[in-house]
Design an enzyme around this catalytic site. Structure first.
Site, PDB file in Angstrom:
ATOM      1  N   SER A 155       0.855  -1.186   0.000  1.00  0.00           N
ATOM      2  CA  SER A 155       0.000   0.000   0.000  1.00  0.00           C
ATOM      3  C   SER A 155       0.885   1.227   0.000  1.00  0.00           C
ATOM      4  O   SER A 155       2.116   1.113   0.104  1.00  0.00           O
ATOM      5  CB  SER A 155      -0.921  -0.011   1.224  1.00  0.00           C
ATOM      6  OG  SER A 155      -0.158  -0.099   2.390  1.00  0.00           O
ATOM      7  N   GLY A 157       1.900   3.084  -2.263  1.00  0.00           N
ATOM      8  CA  GLY A 157       2.892   3.145  -3.325  1.00  0.00           C
ATOM      9  C   GLY A 157       4.176   2.378  -3.053  1.00  0.00           C
ATOM     10  O   GLY A 157       5.139   2.482  -3.816  1.00  0.00           O
ATOM     11  N   GLU A 263     -11.343   4.526  -5.808  1.00  0.00           N
ATOM     12  CA  GLU A 263     -10.428   5.354  -6.611  1.00  0.00           C
ATOM     13  C   GLU A 263     -10.660   5.148  -8.104  1.00  0.00           C
ATOM     14  O   GLU A 263     -10.787   4.016  -8.564  1.00  0.00           O
ATOM     15  CB  GLU A 263      -8.972   4.978  -6.298  1.00  0.00           C
ATOM     16  CG  GLU A 263      -8.541   5.301  -4.887  1.00  0.00           C
ATOM     17  CD  GLU A 263      -7.101   4.867  -4.614  1.00  0.00           C
ATOM     18  OE1 GLU A 263      -6.255   4.930  -5.518  1.00  0.00           O
ATOM     19  OE2 GLU A 263      -6.850   4.442  -3.476  1.00  0.00           O
ATOM     20  N   GLU A 275      -8.840   1.150  -7.728  1.00  0.00           N
ATOM     21  CA  GLU A 275      -8.805   0.266  -6.556  1.00  0.00           C
ATOM     22  C   GLU A 275      -9.724   0.853  -5.494  1.00  0.00           C
ATOM     23  O   GLU A 275     -10.319   1.914  -5.709  1.00  0.00           O
ATOM     24  CB  GLU A 275      -7.376   0.108  -6.025  1.00  0.00           C
ATOM     25  CG  GLU A 275      -6.747   1.397  -5.540  1.00  0.00           C
ATOM     26  CD  GLU A 275      -5.615   1.159  -4.535  1.00  0.00           C
ATOM     27  OE1 GLU A 275      -5.240   0.012  -4.262  1.00  0.00           O
ATOM     28  OE2 GLU A 275      -5.126   2.158  -3.982  1.00  0.00           O
ATOM     29  N   ASP A 282      -7.173   8.010   2.848  1.00  0.00           N
ATOM     30  CA  ASP A 282      -6.315   9.138   3.272  1.00  0.00           C
ATOM     31  C   ASP A 282      -6.685  10.442   2.560  1.00  0.00           C
ATOM     32  O   ASP A 282      -6.746  11.495   3.193  1.00  0.00           O
ATOM     33  CB  ASP A 282      -4.810   8.795   3.181  1.00  0.00           C
ATOM     34  CG  ASP A 282      -4.352   8.256   1.845  1.00  0.00           C
ATOM     35  OD1 ASP A 282      -5.160   8.234   0.892  1.00  0.00           O
ATOM     36  OD2 ASP A 282      -3.174   7.873   1.749  1.00  0.00           O
ATOM     37  N   THR A 283      -7.007  10.368   1.272  1.00  0.00           N
ATOM     38  CA  THR A 283      -7.362  11.607   0.563  1.00  0.00           C
ATOM     39  C   THR A 283      -8.662  12.216   1.118  1.00  0.00           C
ATOM     40  O   THR A 283      -8.933  13.397   0.937  1.00  0.00           O
ATOM     41  CB  THR A 283      -7.555  11.353  -0.947  1.00  0.00           C
ATOM     42  OG1 THR A 283      -8.644  10.434  -1.128  1.00  0.00           O
ATOM     43  CG2 THR A 283      -6.306  10.764  -1.579  1.00  0.00           C
ATOM     44  N   ARG A 360       4.251  10.583   6.696  1.00  0.00           N
ATOM     45  CA  ARG A 360       3.189  11.580   6.870  1.00  0.00           C
ATOM     46  C   ARG A 360       2.972  11.811   8.360  1.00  0.00           C
ATOM     47  O   ARG A 360       2.593  10.917   9.092  1.00  0.00           O
ATOM     48  CB  ARG A 360       1.926  11.071   6.198  1.00  0.00           C
ATOM     49  CG  ARG A 360       0.817  12.106   6.159  1.00  0.00           C
ATOM     50  CD  ARG A 360      -0.231  11.741   5.139  1.00  0.00           C
ATOM     51  NE  ARG A 360      -0.886  10.509   5.480  1.00  0.00           N
ATOM     52  CZ  ARG A 360      -1.347   9.622   4.597  1.00  0.00           C
ATOM     53  NH1 ARG A 360      -1.212   9.821   3.311  1.00  0.00           N
ATOM     54  NH2 ARG A 360      -1.944   8.516   4.995  1.00  0.00           N
TER      55      ARG A 360
HETATM   56  N1  LIG Z   1      -2.192   2.174 -14.041  1.00  0.00           N
HETATM   57  C1  LIG Z   1      -1.862   3.374 -13.592  1.00  0.00           C
HETATM   58  N2  LIG Z   1      -1.751   4.430 -14.448  1.00  0.00           N
HETATM   59  C2  LIG Z   1      -1.393   5.648 -13.988  1.00  0.00           C
HETATM   60  N3  LIG Z   1      -1.103   5.933 -12.712  1.00  0.00           N
HETATM   61  C3  LIG Z   1      -1.188   4.931 -11.817  1.00  0.00           C
HETATM   62  C4  LIG Z   1      -1.579   3.605 -12.201  1.00  0.00           C
HETATM   63  N4  LIG Z   1      -1.590   2.837 -11.099  1.00  0.00           N
HETATM   64  C5  LIG Z   1      -1.224   3.630 -10.074  1.00  0.00           C
HETATM   65  N5  LIG Z   1      -0.986   4.885 -10.491  1.00  0.00           N
HETATM   66  C6  LIG Z   1      -0.604   6.033  -9.625  1.00  0.00           C
HETATM   67  O1  LIG Z   1      -0.043   5.547  -8.411  1.00  0.00           O
HETATM   68  C7  LIG Z   1      -0.905   5.858  -7.297  1.00  0.00           C
HETATM   69  C8  LIG Z   1      -0.907   4.720  -6.283  1.00  0.00           C
HETATM   70  O2  LIG Z   1      -1.362   3.537  -6.900  1.00  0.00           O
HETATM   71  P1  LIG Z   1      -2.511   2.634  -6.265  1.00  0.00           P
HETATM   72  O3  LIG Z   1      -2.791   1.529  -7.219  1.00  0.00           O
HETATM   73  O4  LIG Z   1      -3.653   3.484  -5.867  1.00  0.00           O
HETATM   74  O5  LIG Z   1      -1.753   2.012  -5.018  1.00  0.00           O
HETATM   75  P2  LIG Z   1      -1.845   2.270  -3.433  1.00  0.00           P
HETATM   76  O6  LIG Z   1      -2.552   1.056  -2.935  1.00  0.00           O
HETATM   77  O7  LIG Z   1      -0.433   2.312  -3.018  1.00  0.00           O
HETATM   78  O8  LIG Z   1      -2.626   3.526  -3.218  1.00  0.00           O
HETATM   79  C9  LIG Z   1      -2.258   6.122  -7.929  1.00  0.00           C
HETATM   80  O9  LIG Z   1      -3.064   6.929  -7.100  1.00  0.00           O
HETATM   81  C10 LIG Z   1      -1.846   6.809  -9.237  1.00  0.00           C
HETATM   82  O10 LIG Z   1      -1.458   8.148  -9.014  1.00  0.00           O
HETATM   83 MG   LIG Z   2      -4.506   4.023  -4.024  1.00  0.00          MG
END
Ligand SMILES: Nc1ncnc2c1ncn2[C@@H]1O[C@H](COP(=O)(O)OP(=O)(O)O)[C@@H](O)[C@H]1O
Ligand SMILES: [Mg+2]
Length: 391
Positions: A155, A157, A263, A275, A282-283, A360
């Site tokens: 999670s 990122g 999201e 997802e 958090d947002t 954070r």
């Molecule tokens: N397929 C994608 N295309 C473009 N940006 C992406 C993609 N997947 C993730 N991101 C970017 O990375 C961020 C974090 O990815 P996410 O899949 O939401 O994982 P986490 O569970 O860490 O939040 C997203 O909010 C987006 O900004």
């Molecule tokens: Mg996310």
């Protein structure tokens, strides 16, 4: 309707900043909360009735604390939990939020993706999986470049990278592997979506009332972690309706009750499901200043089966994160008074006992007559607060 008597005894699994605000909401209605995390003095523990320090991936530890406290409800605040144990608890009559099965679906990226794409037929980024470098190279080439590589179990990122061409694949594998938690070494490869904006649609699923939504929240991410969010997101009504229909479909499939942070990537032509979190997002901290009921109060009401007659957005609002710039064993803050000089600005400091670079530590909140001004105010307030060593 699930009959949940007040006060309820709630076991909160994960005691971070989102948990802390949830505990505050729960306390305001007189409930009792046991906050659980893997380290002592975590943010939510500071406001809970009592706390437990355990590994939530350890079923025996979960069993021990559940028998000791006998909660009415288990409310997860993070993904990394031995979810099979939650299923056992649910069978024994403890309400798991939103449901034990939902926590299992959302624990790993692949399960929720299969539910959304394969079972429900929703549009997502093109994707594939790999369990070793050779597979990753093959699937990456099939999906094309740029693409996004993420451990299925991570999670914020962690372990995630954008890969521009074939020569970057090995590094992405190593990075994903280093950042992966838990016992699986599997990555998801996704088509990179060149979105105009990404949004979180806070979706409230109730035991015995219709699913309702907050106005969508726009956000900006860096290093896979959210930097600022704003509400309303500024997308069209048509896009909002599309996002709501998708969020309703996925949350109906997951079942139970509570708030979900769903999201989406929004492009000129499409609203693409990305997802979701089966809990406050958090947002969504922007709702601490923007709405009559914030996302934590909404979650609490939904899980307890209390009515939510109205969700009202008062003003345009924004949040901007306050990050540590270094590893610190003890923390103190400077600049808070300067940040608070501005009207319609508020600060939350989470009370984390120590810091790492980019951890954070707090969030700045602001309201204004438009989103651009609110974002500028929140960013300015956040920039005034510095996280320093307390010695
Ligand atoms: N397929 C994608 N295309 C473009 N940006 C992406 C993609 N997947 C993730 N991101 C970017 O990375 C961020 C974090 O990815 P996410 O899949 O939401 O994982 P986490 O569970 O860490 O939040 C997203 O909010 C987006 O900004
Ligand atoms: Mg996310």
């Amino acid at each position: 309707m699930k009959a949940i008597n007040l006060p309820a005894k709630i076991m909160l699994l994960g005691a971070g900043e989102l948990g802390k605000e949830f505990v505050i909401a729960a306390q305001r209605l007189g409930n009792c909360v046991i906050a659980v995390d893997r380290y002592d003095n975590a943010p939510a523990m500071q406001v809970a009735d009592c706390c437990e320090v355990i590994s939530m991936l350890n079923g025996d530890d979960l069993e021990r604390i559940a028998s000791k406290h006998q909660p009415d409800l288990i409310v997860p605040e993070l993904e990394a939990i031995r979810t099979e144990k939650l299923e056992e608890f649910e069978q024994r009559g403890i309400t798991v939020i939103p449901t034990a099965a939902a926590t299992n679906y959302t624990m790993n990226r692949d399960r929720i993706r299969e539910l959304a794409h394969t079972q429900l037929g929703l549009r997502t980024a093109k994707y594939g999986y790999a369990q070793n470098l050779d597979e990753l190279i093959t699937i990456s080439e099939e999906i094309g470049f740029p693409n996004v590589i993420k451990p299925v179990m991570s999670s914020s990122g962690k372990g995630q990278s954008i890969v521009k061409n074939k020569s970057g694949v090995e590094q992405a594998w190593n990075y994903a592997f280093a950042g992966s938690r838990g016992d699986t070494h599997k990555v998801i490869i996704e088509e990179f979506i060149d979105f105009d904006i990404e949004i979180t649609l806070l979706t409230i699923k109730q035991w015995n009332a219709p699913t309702i939504f907050c106005p969508p929240i726009g956000h900006r991410q860096e290093r896979g972690d959210y930097q600022e969010s704003w509400q309303p997101a500024g997308i069209t009504n048509e896009q909002i309706l599309q996002a709501q229909a998708i969020a309703k479909k996925v949350t109906d499939a997951l079942g139970g009750a509570g708030i979900f942070g769903v999201e989406f990537f929004v492009t000129q032509y499409e609203v693409i499901f990305s997802e979701l979190s089966p809990r406050p997002h958090d947002t969504g901290m922007v709702t601490l200043i923007s709405q009559n009921l914030n996302e934590f109060e909404l979650h609490l009401r939904a899980v307890l089966g209390l009515p939510i007659p109205k969700i009202e957005l008062f003003d345009c609002a924004a949040s901007a994160v306050i990050l540590a710039s270094d590893k610190l064993d003890t923390v103190a803050y400077t600049g808070v008074a300067e940040a608070l000089l501005e009207p319609d600005v508020d600060i939350r400091l989470f009370g984390k006992p120590n810091a790492n670079a980019y951890r954070r530590m707090g969030v700045a909140l602001a309201k204004a007559e438009d989103v651009t001004k609110a974002r500028a105010k929140a960013a300015q307030a956040a920039s005034k607060v510095n996280v320093v060593n307390s010695h």
